[in-house]
Motif scaffolding. Structure first.
Motif, mmCIF file in Angstrom:
data_model
loop_
_atom_site.group_PDB
_atom_site.id
_atom_site.type_symbol
_atom_site.label_atom_id
_atom_site.label_comp_id
_atom_site.label_asym_id
_atom_site.label_seq_id
_atom_site.Cartn_x
_atom_site.Cartn_y
_atom_site.Cartn_z
ATOM 1 N N ASP A 282 0.854 -1.191 0.000
ATOM 2 C CA ASP A 282 0.000 0.000 0.000
ATOM 3 C C ASP A 282 0.886 1.236 0.000
ATOM 4 O OD1 ASP A 282 -1.592 2.160 0.625
ATOM 5 O OD2 ASP A 282 -2.728 1.117 2.185
ATOM 6 N N LYS A 283 1.026 1.884 -1.158
ATOM 7 C CA LYS A 283 1.954 3.001 -1.284
ATOM 8 C C LYS A 283 1.661 4.125 -0.314
ATOM 9 C CE LYS A 283 4.446 2.760 -5.543
ATOM 10 N NZ LYS A 283 3.798 1.822 -6.492
ATOM 11 N N LYS A 284 0.375 4.394 -0.108
ATOM 12 C CA LYS A 284 0.022 5.505 0.777
ATOM 13 C C LYS A 284 0.436 5.220 2.205
ATOM 14 C CE LYS A 284 -3.637 8.477 -0.390
ATOM 15 N NZ LYS A 284 -5.127 8.623 -0.457
ATOM 16 N N ALA A 285 0.180 3.987 2.639
ATOM 17 C CA ALA A 285 0.545 3.634 4.015
ATOM 18 C C ALA A 285 2.048 3.709 4.189
ATOM 19 C CB ALA A 285 0.026 2.244 4.329
ATOM 20 N N ILE A 286 2.777 3.230 3.189
ATOM 21 C CA ILE A 286 4.237 3.261 3.255
ATOM 22 C C ILE A 286 4.733 4.693 3.339
ATOM 23 C CG2 ILE A 286 6.352 2.743 1.976
ATOM 24 C CD1 ILE A 286 4.957 0.278 0.854
ATOM 25 N N GLU A 287 4.117 5.541 2.524
ATOM 26 C CA GLU A 287 4.496 6.954 2.502
ATOM 27 C C GLU A 287 4.226 7.603 3.860
ATOM 28 O OE1 GLU A 287 5.655 8.535 -0.238
ATOM 29 O OE2 GLU A 287 5.776 10.524 0.680
ATOM 30 N N LYS A 288 3.071 7.322 4.407
ATOM 31 C CA LYS A 288 2.692 7.922 5.702
ATOM 32 C C LYS A 288 3.672 7.486 6.781
ATOM 33 C CE LYS A 288 -1.182 8.348 8.902
ATOM 34 N NZ LYS A 288 -2.592 8.084 9.161
ATOM 35 N N ALA A 289 3.970 6.187 6.814
ATOM 36 C CA ALA A 289 4.897 5.687 7.819
ATOM 37 C C ALA A 289 6.258 6.354 7.662
ATOM 38 C CB ALA A 289 5.012 4.167 7.702
ATOM 39 N N TYR A 290 6.675 6.500 6.419
ATOM 40 C CA TYR A 290 7.959 7.139 6.149
ATOM 41 C C TYR A 290 7.969 8.568 6.665
ATOM 42 C CZ TYR A 290 11.552 9.503 3.336
ATOM 43 O OH TYR A 290 12.604 10.286 2.932
ATOM 44 N N LYS B 6 6.929 -17.549 9.203
ATOM 45 C CA LYS B 6 5.524 -17.176 8.975
ATOM 46 C C LYS B 6 5.000 -16.145 9.963
ATOM 47 C CE LYS B 6 3.818 -21.381 11.282
ATOM 48 N NZ LYS B 6 3.706 -20.826 12.634
ATOM 49 N N GLU B 7 5.656 -16.022 11.144
ATOM 50 C CA GLU B 7 5.125 -15.035 12.081
ATOM 51 C C GLU B 7 5.520 -13.604 11.709
ATOM 52 O OE1 GLU B 7 6.577 -17.907 12.993
ATOM 53 O OE2 GLU B 7 8.137 -17.596 14.466
ATOM 54 N N TYR B 8 6.430 -13.442 10.757
ATOM 55 C CA TYR B 8 6.801 -12.105 10.318
ATOM 56 C C TYR B 8 6.189 -11.828 8.949
ATOM 57 C CZ TYR B 8 10.251 -12.928 13.918
ATOM 58 O OH TYR B 8 10.871 -13.231 15.094
ATOM 59 N N HIS B 9 6.166 -10.559 8.577
ATOM 60 C CA HIS B 9 5.686 -10.244 7.240
ATOM 61 C C HIS B 9 6.553 -9.145 6.648
ATOM 62 C CE1 HIS B 9 3.465 -7.217 9.714
ATOM 63 N NE2 HIS B 9 3.778 -6.422 8.715
ATOM 64 N N GLU B 10 6.442 -9.023 5.347
ATOM 65 C CA GLU B 10 7.201 -8.021 4.627
ATOM 66 C C GLU B 10 6.833 -6.637 5.153
ATOM 67 O OE1 GLU B 10 6.466 -8.374 0.491
ATOM 68 O OE2 GLU B 10 7.357 -6.441 0.010
ATOM 69 N N SER B 11 7.826 -5.844 5.463
ATOM 70 C CA SER B 11 7.510 -4.521 6.024
ATOM 71 C C SER B 11 7.941 -3.437 5.037
ATOM 72 C CB SER B 11 8.189 -4.356 7.387
ATOM 73 O OG SER B 11 9.579 -4.542 7.253
ATOM 74 N N VAL B 12 8.399 -2.283 5.552
ATOM 75 C CA VAL B 12 8.678 -1.190 4.619
ATOM 76 C C VAL B 12 9.813 -1.583 3.676
ATOM 77 C CG1 VAL B 12 7.894 0.437 6.357
ATOM 78 C CG2 VAL B 12 10.338 0.069 6.049
ATOM 79 N N PRO B 13 9.776 -1.057 2.460
ATOM 80 C CA PRO B 13 10.711 -1.537 1.435
ATOM 81 C C PRO B 13 12.156 -1.181 1.730
ATOM 82 C CG PRO B 13 9.438 0.334 0.630
ATOM 83 C CD PRO B 13 8.849 -0.043 1.951
ATOM 84 N N GLY B 14 13.019 -1.907 1.053
ATOM 85 C CA GLY B 14 14.442 -1.593 1.155
ATOM 86 C C GLY B 14 15.279 -2.713 1.723
ATOM 87 N N HIS B 15 14.671 -3.602 2.464
ATOM 88 C CA HIS B 15 15.469 -4.609 3.148
ATOM 89 C C HIS B 15 16.176 -5.546 2.180
ATOM 90 C CE1 HIS B 15 16.165 -7.942 6.202
ATOM 91 N NE2 HIS B 15 16.829 -6.903 6.651
#
Lengths: 549, 320, 327
Positions: A298-306, A464-473
């Motif tokens: 979700d680009k908007k959510a990522i942007e907001k978090a950033y 499985k208990e983790y999920h992909e988070s903000v990009p870059g990793h």
């Protein structure tokens, strides 16, 4: 008859004199936290480190510039071969363990193998490097082969192998009580090393006593017969004891009292820039500073978090914190590494940190132009962490942002951080005793699982208990993999710079400042200051003379 | 009397059992178990599961209780999870219990010394100046929290007079008896003052009551001096309510010692339980609470028996 | 008639209500007004309630605002010093540069809120349990309640509170969808620890009242059980209960400030007198006496007030206690 009386008198005086001298040779050291475990291969806390420094010898030591040295180390010399994929170590002869056995290469091999064994869940296994094999060439020569070039071996081994134990000494992990990985070994409460001091006893809540090891391989060390490490949690009591002379060395002086202690007669102080970085961990796998599972992509959510992370980065006034809490005795960071090092990106060195206008802009961009944001900051309820969080809490209030400070025990802190995504930020510190910028980038950001900031990328190995988070990793990890095997130092440096820029500009974590180590000791202890390094360790091996009581 | 003792003993047992159940449940109601201990940055899910199993946290609740209770009866209060990995809780408690008991005992001594003497003095000089002063001090003693009193004592002796024993800390008896006792002075005063104030008032009013009795007046009329009357009958009878307050005292002191130990940094069980709460070391918390409750129940029992001995109404049985 | 199974607590407590007849209430008020001690206590208590209630009006500044010290100085600053921004610290500043007077005022407010809330809950719980037990004397219900009370009383109050807080953790607790703030949690914990005392006292006093002539008369007259309790008996049991409540307020304030002193109370940056005392410890040797004295005096005065009030109430209730002995 008179002669008899005279003789007895002289004898009596002699005994009194000798015993008073003997009593005088007891050094007392005050430490704030009780050690957890005296087995160097499983301990992770600083308290244990103080004892281990003096009961054991490391394979390799670091000097005051954090370069590998053989002073007080069991390795005499080393030779790199095979493009940094093999190292051959020459070990000292004539060294004895406290139990009387001789130190040989077999012991070192045992130390390494034991930590490598996954069954033993040794916490510093990663610091040993990618070891392929360990070969005993002869009693005093050891060859270690790596699967890939590992030039940082000596630096990381100074921590991973900071205490060499006799072969077989770990014994069995106690199975019936406690748990493998948590339970002690035979060494946990009965350490056996080659160091200048032998273990005598441990009274929980009170002290640990060590006594001189007469067979120590360095002549003239130690300068005293007995050492007692007293656990004094409260800094005021510790200072009172130091001032009155009932304690000779303290592990650290509280920042607020350093100026006063410095002025006192009979006390020596030393201030050394240290390796304890004060940082703010950020949960990137949940809002507000990260994204939740259903926000992946979700680009908007990522942007907001950033934007919110950028707000946090620029809203915090690090100088004020350094001044208020640490009385100015700290070095502000411009990125993960030391600001004056050439391993820190030049671009980051020119960064503006505290910028209220910029912060407001980011906050508005994130959708909180008048404030209204609220989040949690957990902080270990020891030392100054809650205080730092309280200052940050107050710094963010004018923006209309509410911070809930949650004091929490250290183990519960890491519990929460690793095991759940039910946290927003955490304030803690970290001792960078692996001494390589790339190493810190590894520990801090690399792993796709059990990552301080829950910065994960989609990959087959992601649990499985983790999920992909903000990009870059993913990009970061790829960059690291390349840098790790890059033989050209300048190229590697530039790659390290890029990685630092990445994590700093995206505000994956906020590394605020390194604290100075503040030492104080009585002037009857000579030579102690020479052994002090950036790690804040208590090294009694350097004491040349102890004239106290 | 015999039936009374038996009855009290029998009453104590179920109280103890239920109290232990409450203690056990206490820790298990809240979420977030003692599972993770810091391993540094490298943690492993397999390990977590292993730990859960080995601590028995995957068993049904009642089984866990029986296991725990059974072990406790053998003196095994479990293993500390975070405070000192692998150390037995019982050994941690035993190492520290003597410190707490020493402070509590010395507080009682200090308190009784002050209370009994000022109580008697106050009653004898009733409504004169010494009485008023004593009552005011008693009131203050009960109103000033023991941690504030402790801090004020530190300010006075540790900071202003710069006495090394004025800042707290502990010296074991075997190292130095003098050093140990001088460091107990301020904690004993801080802890004992509130209790002393209560006892003083009790003593005073009990004495006033007895002094007003006919037989005392008769003795006075007969010209017997206060001195001999006071020594024998009055004090003995006045002590009865004092003894009854003692039972509660242990409860107050054990609780109050937690705070006193924190202020003066004494390595007692009080300090340990606080550390246990912050470090979420549940076996330690449970072990200490259980110990305290057991001590209190035992002391109450002894006091009840003592009281029944002193009070003839009960000694000679009821309704006979 | 003395039930030998009662212990010293109950003996002491039933003595209080030993003059049961109508007009107890009137006699009580008459005595109270004459008693100097209770008046002083009452004044102190009312004063602090006013301070706490009006804290937002009386405060010199926001209690969480951190002022900076002048160059060359460092917080905590002594009373009557100024911050870099020119703010005057009437009673000094704390380690973060926050105004101590402001924090003491708000701290009093929270302390009283907590104490009143806790006592109210304990009162309701305890009185209900005690009344039920007293009314159904001898039944299994009575036994059950009194056994539970016994067990609760075998835990020293502070220890029980600490254990409960240890179990639930510090900070907000989530029980399903309900979020309990720290304040509520502490209130509930303290209430639980103190309700047994109310229960026991209530039961004793109810039993005492039940033996009175007027109760027997009511029964003969045919009034139902419930009405006996709620009307006459209840009103007459109130005086000793109120005395107890007042004395309990004193202990509740003591317990809750002890808890916050130990770090188990309200969390930062909420002003709390107990936490201020704890923070002050590190600065005693730097000479920051005001940091400890101000909150300590506030707490002591509040407790003193309630003690005086309670003592005075008790003396008014039973003049025999305050009787003078002729020499």
């Amino acid at each position: 008859m008179k002669k008899m009386k005279c003789l007895l008198l002289v004898l009596g005086l002699g005994i009194v004199l000798i015993s008073s001298l003997a009593a005088a040779k007891e050094l007392r050291v005050g430490i704030a936290t009780e050690p957890w475990d005296l087995d160097p291969a499983i301990r992770t806390d600083t308290g244990s480190g103080y004892l281990i420094k003096n009961i054991y010898d490391p394979l390799i030591e670091l000097d005051q510039n954090n370069e590998p040295t053989t002073e007080f180390a069991l390795c005499k010399s080393w030779e790199w071969k095979n493009n940094a994929q093999t190292i051959v170590l020459s070990l000292r002869k004539g060294v004895r363990f406290h139990n009387g056995t001789d130190f040989t290469a077999a012991d070192v091999k045992y130390n390494i193998d034991w930590q490598l064994d996954p069954e033993n869940t040794a916490p510093n296994k990663g610091l040993l490097g990618p070891i392929k094999s360990v070969k005993i060439i002869d009693d005093y020569t050891l060859e270690v082969n790596f699967t890939a070039p590992y030039t940082g071996a000596l630096q990381t081994w100074s921590r991973a192998l900071d205490g060499i134990v006799p072969e077989g000494a770990h014994g069995k992990r106690s199975e019936e009580k406690g748990v493998a990985g948590f339970a002690g070994t035979d060494l946990s409460r009965s350490p056996i090393g080659t160091g200048p001091f032998k273990f005598v006893d441990w009274v929980s809540g009170a002290h640990i006593t060590l006594e001189k090891f007469n067979d120590y391989w360095v002549k003239g060390v130690p300068a005293m017969d007995k050492v007692v490490f007293e656990f004094i949690k409260n800094p005021a009591a510790m200072e009172a004891a130091l001032i009155s002379g009932s304690i000779h060395i303290v592990d650290k002086v509280p920042f607020r009292d350093f100026a006063t202690i410095k002025r006192m007669p009979n006390l020596v102080t030393k201030r050394i820039p240290g390796i304890q970085t004060q940082l703010i961990y950020i949960n990137l796998s949940a809002p507000p500073f990260g994204i939740s599972k259903d926000q992946i992509g979700d680009k908007k959510a990522i942007e907001k978090a950033y934007n919110l992370r950028k707000f946090l980065f620029h809203a915090i006034d690090r100088e004020k914190i350094a001044d208020k809490i640490f009385y100015g005795m700290a070095t502000i960071q411009y990125g993960p590494w030391y600001a004056d090092s050439d391993w820190t990106s030049p671009k980051l060195k020119k960064m503006t940190l505290h910028d209220p206008e910029l912060a407001k802009t980011y906050l508005a961009k994130a959708g909180y132009p008048k404030g209204g944001l609220s989040f949690r900051m957990m902080a270990t309820n020891a030392q100054w962490f809650v205080d730092v969080s309280t200052v940050i809490q107050e710094q963010l209030r004018p923006y209309g942002v509410t911070v809930e400070v949650i004091p929490i025990d250290k183990s519960a802190f890491f519990d929460t951080m690793y095991e759940t995504v039910d946290w927003d930020t955490g304030m803690e510190d970290w001792g960078l005793n692996n001494f390589l910028a790339i190493s810190w980038l590894y520990s801090g950001y690399y792993r796709n699982n059990h990552n301080h900031n829950h910065w994960h990328h989609a990959a087959p190995d992601l649990k499985k208990e983790y999920h992909e988070s903000v990009p870059g990793h993913a990009e970061f990890c790829a960059m690291y993999d390349k840098a790790n095997v890059e033989p050209n130092e300048q190229k590697r440096k530039e790659m390290v710079w890029k990685m630092e820029e990445m994590v700093t500009e995206d505000v994956i974590q906020i590394d605020m400042m390194f604290l100075d180590n503040l030492h104080a000791w009585r002037d009857t202890v000579k030579g102690y200051g020479d052994g002090l390094n950036s790690q804040g360790e208590i090294n009694l091996k350097f004491i040349t003379e102890f004239t106290g009581p | 009397m015999g039936t009374y003792i038996l009855k009290r003993l029998l009453l104590a047992v179920p109280t103890l059992v239920v109290a232990s159940m409450v203690i056990f449940l206490l820790i298990h109601i809240a979420p977030g178990g003692p599972v993770r201990v810091m391993l540094g940055p490298m943690q492993d899910e397999v390990l977590v599961a292993k730990l859960r199993h080995q601590l028995g946290l995957d068993l049904p609740l009642y089984q866990q209780y029986l296991r725990w209770a059974g072990k406790a009866l053998h003196g095994d209060l479990g293993i500390s999870v975070t405070i000192q990995r692998g150390a037995s809780v019982m050994s941690l408690i035993v190492q520290r219990l003597s410190v707490t008991l020493e402070v509590a005992f010395l507080s009682i001594v200090v308190a009784l010394l002050i209370a009994v003497s000022t109580g008697i003095l106050s009653a004898l000089r009733q409504n004169r100046l010494p009485d008023h002063i004593a009552r005011v001090i008693a009131l203050l003693g009960v109103s000033i929290p023991n941690f504030f009193l402790g801090i004020m004592l530190i300010l006075l002796f540790g900071v202003y007079f710069l006495k090394p024993w004025g800042a707290g800390g502990f010296v074991p008896l075997r190292e130095s008896i003098g050093g140990n006792l001088i460091r107990m002075l301020l904690p004993a005063i801080a802890l004992g003052t509130a209790y002393s104030a209560i006892v003083m008032r009790m003593m005073r009013s009990a004495m006033l009551d007895v002094m007003g009795q006919d037989y005392v007046r008769t003795a006075r009329a007969m010209g017997i001096g206060w001195a001999s009357i006071v020594r024998k009958d009055i004090i003995k009878n006045a002590l009865i309510p004092v003894v009854t307050v003692m039972g509660n005292a242990i409860g107050y002191l054990l609780g109050g010692s937690i705070v006193t130990e924190t202020v003066f940094r004494l390595p007692g069980v009080g300090n340990l339980i606080i550390t246990g709460v912050f470090r979420r070391d549940f076996p330690v918390i449970q072990g200490i609470v259980l110990t305290i409750v057991v001590v209190r129940i035992v002391v109450n029992l002894i006091v009840d028996l003592l009281y029944s001995y002193l009070d003839p109404r009960i000694r000679y049985g009821r309704g006979e | 008639m003395i039930d030998a199974a009662m212990n010293k607590d109950q003996l002491e407590e039933t003595k209080l209500g030993m003059r049961p007849h109508r007009g107890l209430l009137e006699e009580f008020w008459h005595n109270f007004k004459r008693n100097k001690l209770s008046l002083v206590g009452g004044v102190i208590v009312v004063l602090f309630f006013i301070l706490g209630f009006l804290a937002p009006l009386l405060t010199p500044c926001n209690p969480v605002k951190q002022f900076d010290a002048l160059r060359g100085e460092h917080n905590p600053l002594p009373p009557l010093s100024r911050s870099k921004e020119g703010h005057l610290f009437l009673l000094g500043s704390d380690k973060f540069g926050r105004d101590i007077l402001a924090r003491a005022l708000y701290g009093t407010r929270t302390l009283l809120e907590l104490a009143v809330g806790a006592i109210a809950i304990a009162f309701v719980l305890g009185v209900f349990m005690g009344a039920v037990a007293g009314y159904t004397k001898g039944s299994w219900l009575d036994e059950l309640i009194m056994r539970a009370v016994d067990i609760m009383l075998s835990f020293p109050t502070l220890v029980l509170a600490i254990a409960l807080l240890g179990a639930f953790g510090i900070g907000k607790t989530h029980i399903g969808p309900i979020v309990l703030s720290n304040m509520v949690k502490i209130m509930v914990v303290i209430a639980i620890t103190y309700s047994p005392r109310f229960a026991r006292l209530m039961r004793g006093v109810v039993l005492q009242e039940m033996t009175e002539d007027y109760v027997a008369a009511s029964k003969v007259a045919g009034a139902s059980g419930g009405r006996i309790i709620t009307r006459e008996v209840f009103v007459n049991t109130m005086p000793p209960i109120m005395v107890q409540a007042s004395l309990m307020m004193a202990t509740t304030v003591l317990t809750s400030s002890s808890l916050s002193f130990l770090g188990l109370g309200l969390q930062p940056p909420r002003p709390s007198l107990g936490i201020m005392l704890n923070e002050a410890r590190d600065f005693l040797f730097l000479g920051a006496w005001w940091y400890a004295i101000v909150p300590g005096v506030f707490i002591s005065l509040v407790i003193l007030g309630f003690n005086l009030l309670g003592d005075g109430l008790r003396d008014s209730l039973d003049p025999r206690q305050a009787r003078r002995v002729q020499r």
